[in-house]
Design an enzyme around this catalytic site. Structure first.
Site: not given
Length: 405
Positions: A233, A263, A359
């Site tokens: 982040h 992503e 992820e």
């Protein structure tokens, strides 16, 4: 009181605005919550969070220092909003709306009183109600028992409807638009923020084209390079990309409060050998993880199996967070369906209708061979007998090197 200084107003300005969900869909959400209210012997629920007000009414607020609410009773649903927002909250709500003004400090609580008369057991969101708001509620409603309904509402949100799936699919498609724009711009000599701007602009324009009416708010891109890839982040900076840099692409279109994400790990022009070996290993974990997502699989068991892959390569100490999470009404500043996190401490079984990410990420610190953050991210809809990947964007060394001649 002067009639010109009303502190409660019913503003039904204009017509109800387009929502991507049918009246039956929105009524069904409220009905399912009312069933839970009856089971808990609650006479009303007071929702205050972004995610629950949006989920149960369709209205996504912008707090800006003011309080919002949605009151759900066995018979009625009402959003409560400040006058600064005009008639927009009513237009966006699958509910009635009551507006309060700034003329009196307690107008918000006066609005609540009009909808909660006689209530003795009131559902509230303890994960969102601050100590200050809790004290004010207790002062406004003496003798009323406050009951936490945050977990109950969250578990209702974890199973997505067919209409939610349709919107999330659109979000995944628009993620790919952002990803393509990102890859077209990224290269040596280009600053991170320029790449992020190109991706975000492409997504916003695609969202605008794709719906009869939509509020264009909060879509964003994180594009990180070099050391900036070490956190999932980390904000965009003006760092300039260099040849051989590890890159991280993160596209997030926001549509009617619903978040989707793409992503990817990329490299600029070429991949150093140490980085290549790590990238390939992380992609192998990603592929294995996607194969493990199916109905009946427990979140903790998926995490444990993927831990063993990293452990076998001596990389487990570099894993920085869980392997995935639920999707729906959430953003970087609101919402989280913590019951569906692919982590060692979550025993939830995946069920048809859930939407989850895979992820995996490892972060190799500066000074070590292959330094940087490696992360892939796909969105999967859990089906009756498996899972459907709705991302469909390439990943890995064969496709994700940008700026090469």
């Amino acid at each position: 009181m002067n009639d010109d200084l009303q502190h409660l107003i019913t503003w039904r300005n204009g017509e109800k605005a387009y929502l991507p969900f049918s009246d039956d869909e929105m009524a069904g959400r409220q009905t399912r919550m009312r069933t839970q209210m009856a089971a808990l012997d609650l006479e009303a629920c007071l929702f205050t969070s972004y995610h629950n007000i949006c989920y149960f009414s369709g209205f996504l607020y912008c707090a800006f220092g003011r309080r919002f609410a949605m009151v759900l009773t066995p018979d009625d649903a009402t959003t409560i909003s400040p006058a600064i927002d005009g008639g927009q909250p009513w237009r966006r709500s699958h509910a009635d709306n009551l507006t309060y003004t700034d003329w009196r400090r307690d107008s918000y609580f006066e609005a609540l009183k009009t909808r909660l008369q006689g209530v003795k057991r009131l559902g509230v969101e303890y994960d969102h109600v601050s100590l200050d708001l809790k004290a004010l509620l207790e002062e406004t409603f003496p003798g009323v028992e406050l009951v936490d309904i945050a977990d109950t509402a969250m578990r209702l949100r974890t199973i997505k409807s067919a209409e939610e799936h349709a919107l999330i699919r659109e979000g995944a498609r628009i993620c790919n638009v952002g990803g393509e724009a990102c890859m077209a711009v990224a290269g040596a000599g280009v600053a991170e923020h320029e790449v992020a701007l190109a991706a975000t602009n492409a997504m916003v324009r695609e969202i605008a084209k794709s719906f009869p009416f939509v509020e264009l708010m909060d879509s964003w891109t994180w594009f990180q390079s070099g050391i900036n890839t070490d956190g999932a982040h980390n904000p965009v900076t003006n760092r300039v990309i260099e040849a051989g840099d590890i890159l991280s692409l993160n596209c997030f279109p926001m549509i009617f409060g619903y978040y989707t994400a793409l992503e990817r790990t990329l490299f600029c022009e070429h991949v150093p050998d140490a980085h290549l070996a790590l990238w390939e290993k992380n992609c192998a974990v990603h592929e294995k993880g996607m194969a493990l997502i199916k109905p009946g699989a427990r979140c903790c068991d998926i995490a444990a199996a993927l831990n063993e892959m990293y452990r076998g390569w001596g990389l487990l100490k570099y894993r920085s967070f869980g392997y995935g999470h639920s999707f729906g009404v959430l953003s970087h500043y609101y919402g989280r369906e913590a019951a569906v996190e692919l982590r060692e401490d979550v025993e939830t079984e995946l069920a048809p209708g859930m939407v989850v990410s895979m992820e995996p990420m490892i972060m190799i610190p500066e000074g070590e061979a292959g330094a940087g953050g490696y992360r892939e991210h796909d969105i999967l809809i859990v089906t009756e007998d498996g899972a459907e990947n709705i991302t469909g964007f390439p990943f890995g060394p064969e496709k994700m090197i940008v700026g090469a001649c």
